[in-house]
Every structure is written in C-alpha cells, then in structure tokens.
Design an enzyme around this catalytic site. Sequence first.
Site, PDB file in Angstrom:
ATOM      1  N   SER A  80       0.920  -1.290  -0.283  1.00  0.00           N
ATOM      2  CA  SER A  80       0.328   0.211  -0.033  1.00  0.00           C
ATOM      3  C   SER A  80       0.965   1.200  -0.080  1.00  0.00           C
ATOM      4  O   SER A  80       2.108   1.554  -0.910  1.00  0.00           O
ATOM      5  CB  SER A  80      -1.022  -0.126   1.113  1.00  0.00           C
ATOM      6  N   ASP A 206      -9.212  -6.262  -4.121  1.00  0.00           N
ATOM      7  CA  ASP A 206      -8.939  -5.357  -4.102  1.00  0.00           C
ATOM      8  C   ASP A 206      -9.648  -3.669  -3.758  1.00  0.00           C
ATOM      9  O   ASP A 206     -10.384  -3.458  -4.967  1.00  0.00           O
ATOM     10  CB  ASP A 206      -7.210  -4.529  -4.048  1.00  0.00           C
ATOM     11  N   HIS A 228      -7.341  -6.405  -0.563  1.00  0.00           N
ATOM     12  CA  HIS A 228      -5.982  -5.338   0.426  1.00  0.00           C
ATOM     13  C   HIS A 228      -4.710  -5.952   1.118  1.00  0.00           C
ATOM     14  O   HIS A 228      -3.859  -4.729   0.246  1.00  0.00           O
ATOM     15  CB  HIS A 228      -6.283  -4.200   0.476  1.00  0.00           C
TER      16      HIS A 228
END
Length: 511
Positions: A80, A206, A228
């Site tokens: 991320s 995601d 995610h």
Amino acid sequence: MLTAAVLTKREPLILLHGWGMNSSVWAGVIDALGEYFDVSALDLPGYGANVDEPCDYSWSSLMVWLEAKLPARAHLVGWSLGGNIAAEYAYRNPERVLSLQTVATSPSFVQREGWACAMAADTFQDFLSQVETDHHAALLQFAGLQAMGDEDSRKVIRQLRLAIKQAPELEQGVLLSSLTLLGELDQRDAWSSIQPPHVHWFAEHDSLVPQAVASIIPDSLILAGVAHAPMLSMPEYLIENLLGFYRQQAANTLQRDKRHVAESFSRAAPTYDSAAELQREVARASFTKVSAASEEAVVELGCGTGYSLPDLRTAFAQQQLIAVDLAEGMLRFARDHHTDIDLDWLVGDAEQLPLADDSVGILFSSLALQWCGDLTGLFVELKRVLAPGGQLVFSTLLDGTLGELREAWSDVDDHVHVNHFFKAEDWQLAANAAGLKGSWESETRVLYYDKLRDLAQELKLIGAHNVNQGRPEGMTGKQAYKKLCSSYETFRVARGLPATYQVFYGVLHHE
C-alpha cells in the site's frame, strides 16, 4: 522446494507497511522469508516503534530518513503506501536497491486526469475529513475497507484492528500528513523509469486499489482470490509469489553469469594447469571415492583441461567416456591435449545436460558444481541422467572459502568481490529432496602466499570468476588496492598470507 542463488546470500530484505498500520502486519511472512534473507519489517516515521521520529511526509524528508535507516543495498517489499515509498526510493536510489516488489499499491491512489482506476477525489476528501474529525474512528473504518472483498473479511479486520491496538497510539498529525501524501502522489512517470528488477502485485478483490491498474502498469501481476491485505488473509500464498519473483531473478542472473563463467574459463584454458595445484589435489582425492562398477557411460562434469580423464579411462576401459564442460574453450584445450584417449566431448551445462534419461553409470565432478545456482534443480537433473544403481561423486567449495579475502575487501568497500558459496546443509538438503542418498565429507585446505598479488594472479590464471550481483565494475584503484593489501596483512602467519578453501565431497547413489 525453493531454488537457491540469491536466496542463499542472506541479503537484506526490508518490508514497509501501509497507511494507518505498522510493521506487525508482516508477522505472518517474516519467518518464511527469513529462511533466505536478512529480513527487517520497518515502521514508517511516526508509526509503531518509530512513533517518536518526526517527518513531514514530503518526498525529500522521507528519502533522507530511509537512507539513514536502510542498508547500503537491500531488497524492498512495500505494501500500500509502503509500496509507494519503496518505489520512490528505488527510483531515486537505484544503486541501493537490489529489487523492488510492491503489493496492493497504485502509482496514483486518487483519480486524476487520465487515471480513472483509483478512488474518486471526493471520496478521498471525505475520508481525510473523517481523520481530521475523529482519527480513531477513521482508522477502524479503514481496517474494514482493507478487508472488503476478502473471503474471510472478519478475520482480516480483527488482525488489522489488533495491529492498531497493540502499537503505540498514532498522532493525528502523522496520519494526516501521510494520508495527504497518499492523496497527492502521482508516480506514473517514476514507475516507468524504475531501474532495479521489480514487480507490482495487485489483488483480485481489492476495494482500494483496483486490479485493473495491472493492465495499465508494466511489470504487474495479479494475486488471485485476495483483497487489499494478502499478508494477513493468505500469507503462504503471498510468500510463494514473493519468493517466486526472487527465484526468477536468480535464474535470469545465473544464466547471464554462466556465460561470463564460460568465457572466463575459456580464456584461462592455456594458463589453468600452471596455477591449479589445489584443483589437481582435490581431483585426486575425489577420484579415490569412485567405487561403483558401471556398464553405462561414465561422465565427467566440468572436465576442465582434462586432468582426471586418463584415470577415468583406465578405471573404466570398456565404458563410453564423455567429457562435459560449460566452457567451449576449455573443452577444446582438453581435446587438443588428450588425443590419445578414446572419449566423446560435449559442451554442456550440468543443470541442463544434453544426455538421455538413465544413461549414465558414473557421474564424476571435481570443483565445478559450485558454479550452479539451483541446487535442487541440479540434483534432479543429475538423477535424471543417472541410471538406477549409478553413482555420483563430486567435490565442491563451501561457504567460508577465501574468507580472508572476503573480510579484507569488506574493509575497502561494500561491493561483492568474492564468490558466495553454499553451506554443507544446502547441498545435503537439495540432494535429499531430489532422492539421492549417500555420504558426505568436508575438509579445510589452506594455501599460503608471499604477497596478495600472488593469490590474485593465481585466481586470474585459473579463470575464477566473480559471478555475484553487486560485484564492482571496472578496475580497482591504487588506493583501494593498497587498503586491501593492508587489511589482508592482518592474516599473515609464519608461512605467509593464508587463503582458506572449504572443500566438500559427496558420494551419492541413485537407488
């Protein structure tokens, strides 16, 4: 079983977490990756263990902070926002990054002109406002967004919220500044210019970073069935994919390096015998371990200049004898100097032998297999060509070989000047995995030299080649060489400057 190469070098691997989280999200993958790398999960500034370290989350400040935290060269894996930061570091400091993998990371987290595969700007602003109003509630909400789409979203939410709860409390200012960076960043140009080997992993389900980004960004792959936070929902699956990337990079590097090895030994063929006393001694010791009878062919892998071929021909007078070497120039030299021996000559790689299944009764190799990188693949290939009841006798070099030279170079610079060698257990585990059983023996041999230059000249004459990633380009400067000599002098004993070789013998059978 995982292949080797870079995976045996214990190189640094740094894991970077995402917004609102901390390094504990990597707990489920650290041990597995730690079998092959020196792994560290690093908390971003203001997060986790680094909660007291200030940073305004500008790129310049982050890069300065990372340069102080990271080793001189390392593999990076970022998730991320951590992936964005790792990618920026790789873009700006390619010489310090061995490889880059991003997970669930987008070059632009928010929609902008020409970039629709992202969170709508209004949605992002609403979330930013929530952080300004109640950052504790916003963090819990964000945990839910990260788990959305996962088959076991409740488990992932619990893990994310536990990670938040157990870490030092995050200051609102840190959350706002790092979230602002996430909303403003646009790395599309930077990602297209990243030099180190890299791959971008996107998650199929995601809800924050659409998998559609993978169709736009080169060097992208999709993790099926996850959302995610794959390190929490399916850690084993993520581990295998991360290691698969390193495995492929290792294979690519080895193929390039093997060409260099072949060229180096081809050039050294005329001078090899003048400097290869250790190699001859080990070859003689290896040959005494050949004990099996053979009706099938007898093969020497890495025959070099052909030192062992007369003994093999005498011992197996009725069998087909095949001399194999990776270096065409070395094979040509051996053929020209052993015209009195009846045998066949073959250019070949021990990991991809041009020989039929079950066609070889004796495989003999002395100080050649250390140039192979995929030990499991090597032994599977050797077993393939070895007939049932056949024998594999080989010698190789172990970790610790030329340790004095390696240590002396470490006082000069951070480059890799001495080849890495596998440990004894690496050879044993790989042979067992391939189904080859037998006995093992190790010994230490030490050579002595008046001057370091004598050792360097000997290595050059036999064609010993530095095949490692991170090796220096160009020649060593006078000052560096002077410092190297001074450092090596600390090892001097009465007999001279020592050069230690850790020799390992294997006598294996295809049962």
